[in-house]
Scaffold this motif. Structure first.
Motif, mmCIF file in Angstrom:
data_model
loop_
_atom_site.group_PDB
_atom_site.id
_atom_site.type_symbol
_atom_site.label_atom_id
_atom_site.label_comp_id
_atom_site.label_asym_id
_atom_site.label_seq_id
_atom_site.Cartn_x
_atom_site.Cartn_y
_atom_site.Cartn_z
ATOM 1 N N ASP A 24 0.825 -1.214 0.000
ATOM 2 C CA ASP A 24 0.000 0.000 0.000
ATOM 3 C C ASP A 24 0.856 1.261 0.000
ATOM 4 O O ASP A 24 0.613 2.183 0.787
ATOM 5 C CB ASP A 24 -0.945 0.022 1.198
ATOM 6 C CG ASP A 24 -2.050 -1.012 1.123
ATOM 7 O OD1 ASP A 24 -2.124 -1.721 0.109
ATOM 8 O OD2 ASP A 24 -2.830 -1.104 2.071
ATOM 9 N N THR A 25 1.827 1.337 -0.873
ATOM 10 C CA THR A 25 2.688 2.513 -0.945
ATOM 11 C C THR A 25 1.966 3.658 -1.653
ATOM 12 O O THR A 25 1.370 3.474 -2.703
ATOM 13 C CB THR A 25 3.982 2.177 -1.702
ATOM 14 O OG1 THR A 25 4.665 1.130 -1.016
ATOM 15 C CG2 THR A 25 4.888 3.396 -1.805
ATOM 16 N N PHE A 26 2.039 4.824 -1.051
ATOM 17 C CA PHE A 26 1.440 6.038 -1.629
ATOM 18 C C PHE A 26 2.503 7.127 -1.632
ATOM 19 O O PHE A 26 3.170 7.340 -0.630
ATOM 20 C CB PHE A 26 0.231 6.466 -0.813
ATOM 21 C CG PHE A 26 -0.782 7.256 -1.582
ATOM 22 C CD1 PHE A 26 -2.057 6.769 -1.779
ATOM 23 C CD2 PHE A 26 -0.459 8.495 -2.105
ATOM 24 C CE1 PHE A 26 -3.001 7.505 -2.499
ATOM 25 C CE2 PHE A 26 -1.387 9.231 -2.830
ATOM 26 C CZ PHE A 26 -2.662 8.737 -3.026
ATOM 27 N N ILE A 27 2.646 7.822 -2.766
ATOM 28 C CA ILE A 27 3.752 8.759 -2.945
ATOM 29 C C ILE A 27 3.240 10.125 -3.365
ATOM 30 O O ILE A 27 2.306 10.242 -4.157
ATOM 31 C CB ILE A 27 4.744 8.228 -3.995
ATOM 32 C CG1 ILE A 27 5.379 6.919 -3.511
ATOM 33 C CG2 ILE A 27 5.836 9.260 -4.305
ATOM 34 C CD1 ILE A 27 6.299 6.279 -4.521
ATOM 35 N N VAL A 28 3.865 11.188 -2.818
ATOM 36 C CA VAL A 28 3.707 12.535 -3.346
ATOM 37 C C VAL A 28 5.077 13.156 -3.477
ATOM 38 O O VAL A 28 6.037 12.726 -2.836
ATOM 39 C CB VAL A 28 2.816 13.421 -2.447
ATOM 40 C CG1 VAL A 28 1.402 12.892 -2.396
ATOM 41 C CG2 VAL A 28 3.423 13.572 -1.066
ATOM 42 N N LYS A 29 5.167 14.179 -4.305
ATOM 43 C CA LYS A 29 6.419 14.898 -4.486
ATOM 44 C C LYS A 29 6.274 16.297 -3.922
ATOM 45 O O LYS A 29 5.308 17.006 -4.214
ATOM 46 C CB LYS A 29 6.787 14.968 -5.969
ATOM 47 C CG LYS A 29 8.176 15.573 -6.218
ATOM 48 C CD LYS A 29 8.487 15.598 -7.710
ATOM 49 C CE LYS A 29 9.898 16.120 -7.952
ATOM 50 N NZ LYS A 29 10.204 16.191 -9.412
ATOM 51 N N ALA A 48 7.340 8.771 0.371
ATOM 52 C CA ALA A 48 6.535 7.546 0.313
ATOM 53 C C ALA A 48 6.219 7.105 1.731
ATOM 54 O O ALA A 48 7.097 7.091 2.587
ATOM 55 C CB ALA A 48 7.297 6.441 -0.410
ATOM 56 N N PHE A 49 4.957 6.767 1.943
ATOM 57 C CA PHE A 49 4.545 6.166 3.214
ATOM 58 C C PHE A 49 4.106 4.742 2.907
ATOM 59 O O PHE A 49 3.287 4.516 2.033
ATOM 60 C CB PHE A 49 3.397 6.943 3.846
ATOM 61 C CG PHE A 49 3.804 8.215 4.521
ATOM 62 C CD1 PHE A 49 3.033 8.724 5.553
ATOM 63 C CD2 PHE A 49 4.940 8.898 4.139
ATOM 64 C CE1 PHE A 49 3.394 9.894 6.188
ATOM 65 C CE2 PHE A 49 5.311 10.063 4.759
ATOM 66 C CZ PHE A 49 4.543 10.567 5.789
ATOM 67 N N ALA A 71 13.100 10.118 -1.101
ATOM 68 C CA ALA A 71 14.089 9.853 -2.147
ATOM 69 C C ALA A 71 14.170 11.076 -3.042
ATOM 70 O O ALA A 71 13.252 11.903 -3.097
ATOM 71 C CB ALA A 71 13.704 8.624 -2.967
ATOM 72 N N SER A 72 15.252 11.188 -3.777
ATOM 73 C CA SER A 72 15.415 12.288 -4.730
ATOM 74 C C SER A 72 14.952 11.889 -6.117
ATOM 75 O O SER A 72 14.948 12.711 -7.037
ATOM 76 C CB SER A 72 16.876 12.743 -4.770
ATOM 77 O OG SER A 72 17.718 11.661 -5.142
ATOM 78 N N SER A 73 14.559 10.631 -6.283
ATOM 79 C CA SER A 73 14.052 10.126 -7.550
ATOM 80 C C SER A 73 12.838 9.261 -7.267
ATOM 81 O O SER A 73 12.774 8.577 -6.242
ATOM 82 C CB SER A 73 15.118 9.297 -8.269
ATOM 83 O OG SER A 73 14.548 8.538 -9.327
ATOM 84 N N ASN A 119 12.101 6.574 -8.616
ATOM 85 C CA ASN A 119 12.547 5.180 -8.602
ATOM 86 C C ASN A 119 13.342 4.823 -7.356
ATOM 87 O O ASN A 119 13.644 3.659 -7.122
ATOM 88 C CB ASN A 119 13.397 4.880 -9.831
ATOM 89 C CG ASN A 119 12.611 5.012 -11.123
ATOM 90 O OD1 ASN A 119 11.394 5.091 -11.116
ATOM 91 N ND2 ASN A 119 13.326 5.072 -12.236
ATOM 92 N N GLY A 120 13.708 5.820 -6.544
ATOM 93 C CA GLY A 120 14.521 5.589 -5.370
ATOM 94 C C GLY A 120 15.994 5.812 -5.661
ATOM 95 O O GLY A 120 16.359 6.359 -6.706
ATOM 96 N N PRO A 121 16.869 5.406 -4.740
ATOM 97 C CA PRO A 121 16.543 4.618 -3.539
ATOM 98 C C PRO A 121 15.900 5.460 -2.438
ATOM 99 O O PRO A 121 16.282 6.599 -2.212
ATOM 100 C CB PRO A 121 17.918 4.110 -3.084
ATOM 101 C CG PRO A 121 18.871 5.150 -3.582
ATOM 102 C CD PRO A 121 18.316 5.637 -4.889
ATOM 103 N N TYR A 122 14.919 4.864 -1.768
ATOM 104 C CA TYR A 122 14.224 5.497 -0.654
ATOM 105 C C TYR A 122 14.933 5.164 0.651
ATOM 106 O O TYR A 122 15.445 4.061 0.830
ATOM 107 C CB TYR A 122 12.771 5.036 -0.597
ATOM 108 C CG TYR A 122 11.921 5.626 -1.694
ATOM 109 C CD1 TYR A 122 11.185 6.779 -1.469
ATOM 110 C CD2 TYR A 122 11.868 5.035 -2.951
ATOM 111 C CE1 TYR A 122 10.408 7.347 -2.474
ATOM 112 C CE2 TYR A 122 11.099 5.593 -3.969
ATOM 113 C CZ TYR A 122 10.377 6.749 -3.728
ATOM 114 O OH TYR A 122 9.622 7.307 -4.726
ATOM 115 N N THR A 123 14.919 6.132 1.544
ATOM 116 C CA THR A 123 15.494 5.951 2.865
ATOM 117 C C THR A 123 14.379 6.068 3.895
ATOM 118 O O THR A 123 13.678 7.081 3.945
ATOM 119 C CB THR A 123 16.567 7.012 3.165
ATOM 120 O OG1 THR A 123 17.610 6.895 2.200
ATOM 121 C CG2 THR A 123 17.141 6.824 4.565
#
Length: 433
Positions: A193-198, A205-206, A220-222, A224-228
């Motif tokens: 259930d990932t939901f993303i906004v910029k 991403a939560f 993340a800065s992209s 596509n990630g990588p997410y921290t």
């Protein structure tokens, strides 16, 4: 999303959205209330406990009290329509994507010109080998205009519950051609259930953790990630899932999530980049009915204009009583001067003849001299349609969903109950003294 039988294997935490850094409650805030002649409109799409293959559409002006626009509004020719996500495209039409089946490599697609009448467009096939489940698709429109769908993919041969957060991207404006799925690096397979906004140049991403039973926030800065992973929002008393988040008139954001085990829907607000949240409140009227909803906000033509100058505020259901300086409803009212909102000029504040302002304090209405801190926001109210023609309801600026309402002939900022009684108690007419 996950199959009901499987969801009980892991107490769902809470997944959500990321939001921009905000300035807390310090006043004055940046104007977020739509200007005169426009108003916010929130459209919700959901499936219900009664049906997994029909979509219901709901409408709201305040992101709290939703009314049914049409239900059922859409049913695919075959399969499911779980987890419907709505967006408005550059062609002016609304689009749904949804989970089309418990198994398989397809998600559904439908469109509408009016949010009421929907047309099935077909299924999107996920272009990767071995996809066994394609669940919980959510629209994400990037700042470059690209249209993406974020979804959770389970591949055949991988452990149960091992979902890969992925994106697919439309390769034409008609949304008939899509890229192969791209994994979102840094989001482990124990999330769904990932939901993303910029926000600015950062992607937020939560993700709902299936192992720690929490909401883990990531940046993340992209896309596509990588997410921290940097923060956990552990609403441990709520078996939450199916979250989404929308902006509010005060510059904050509201997260909705489902209490799966108890069949209830909650919302909670944040104005400080997720450092703090309001105490979750039940979504009035629809809690226990809707499942895995998505809400989209637009600013549209409409809205109310309250006459400026000296006005009496008269109760709709007690027309012989008016607001008075004591924060009560009385037969002798106070002639308040209606002025632009202290925290947002597109909202309203009410100044008494002695120069003090009507504000809520511990949610009771009272008069105070202008002050610092949260005063300006406590004394600012957003005009919403009242229960009868010509009436107006006043929503708290810094506590969205709470309205000036009379009970026991006292004025309070109460959370809407989405009932006829509440709407009548919170509706007033502004009349000349």
């Amino acid at each position: 999303m996950s199959r009901i039988e499987r969801r009980t294997l892991f107490k769902a935490g809470l997944a959500g959205l990321a939001v921009p850094a905000l300035s807390g409650v310090a006043a004055p805030a940046l104007a977020a209330v739509p200007p005169t002649g426009t108003t916010a409109r929130y459209t919700m799409t959901a499936f219900t406990y009664a049906s997994e293959n029909t979509v219901h559409v709901y409408d709201s002006v305040d992101a709290t009290a939703f009314s049914l626009l049409k239900g059922p509004a859409f049913k695919p020719p075959t399969g499911l329509s779980r987890d419907p996500s709505i967006m408005r495209h550059t062609d002016g039409r609304y689009y749904l994507t949804y989970t089309a089946g418990w198994t398989g490599n397809q998600i559904g697609l439908a469109s509408s010109a009016d949010r009421v009448n929907w047309t099935f467009l077909g299924n999107i096939t996920i272009g990767a080998d071995g996809v066994g489940n394609s669940w919980a698709p959510e629209w994400f429109i990037d700042s470059d205009g690209s249209v993406n769908i974020i979804l959770s993919l389970h591949y055949n041969g991988t452990p149960t519950g091992a979902f890969q957060a992925s994106k697919i991207t439309a390769t034409n404006a008609a949304l008939t051609s899509w890229s192969a799925p791209v994994p979102l690096a840094g989001i482990p397979s124990a999330y769904i259930d990932t939901f993303i906004v910029k926000v600015g140049s950062t992607y937020h991403a939560f993700c709902k953790s299936t192992s720690t039973k929490s909401i883990d926030f990531a940046t993340a800065s992209s896309l596509n990630g990588p997410y921290t992973i940097w923060k956990t929002g552990n609403f441990v008393t709520y078996d939450g899932e199916g979250p989404c988040l929308v902006p509010l008139d005060n510059g904050g954001w509201r997260m909705y999530f489902e209490d799966f085990r108890n069949r209830r829907f909650w919302f909670t607000d944040s104005r400080d980049t997720f450092r703090t949240w309001t105490t979750p409140a039940l979504l009035p009227g629809l809690s226990g009915t809707v499942k895995h909803l998505t809400v989209v906000r637009e600013n549209v033509e409409g809205g109310l204009t309250v006459p400026s100058g000296s006005r009496l505020l008269r109760s709709v259901n007690f027309p012989d009583r008016y607001w008075n300086a004591g924060g009560n409803l009385a037969t002798t009212g106070t002639a308040f001067t209606v002025v632009p909102g202290l925290a947002d000029a597109n909202a309203y504040s009410f100044r008494a003849p002695d120069g003090r302002y009507l504000r809520h304090y511990a949610f009771r209405l009272r008069l105070d001299p202008a002050g610092s801190g949260s005063f300006a926001e406590d004394a600012t109210f957003v005009a919403r349609p009242g229960a009868v023609a010509g009436s107006v309801a006043f929503e708290s600026y810094n506590f969205p969903g709470r309205y000036i309402r009379h009970r026991n002939l006292e004025l309070w900022a109460d959370l809407t109950a989405n009932t006829d009684l509440f709407h009548n108690d919170s509706s007033f007419t502004a009349v000349a003294p």
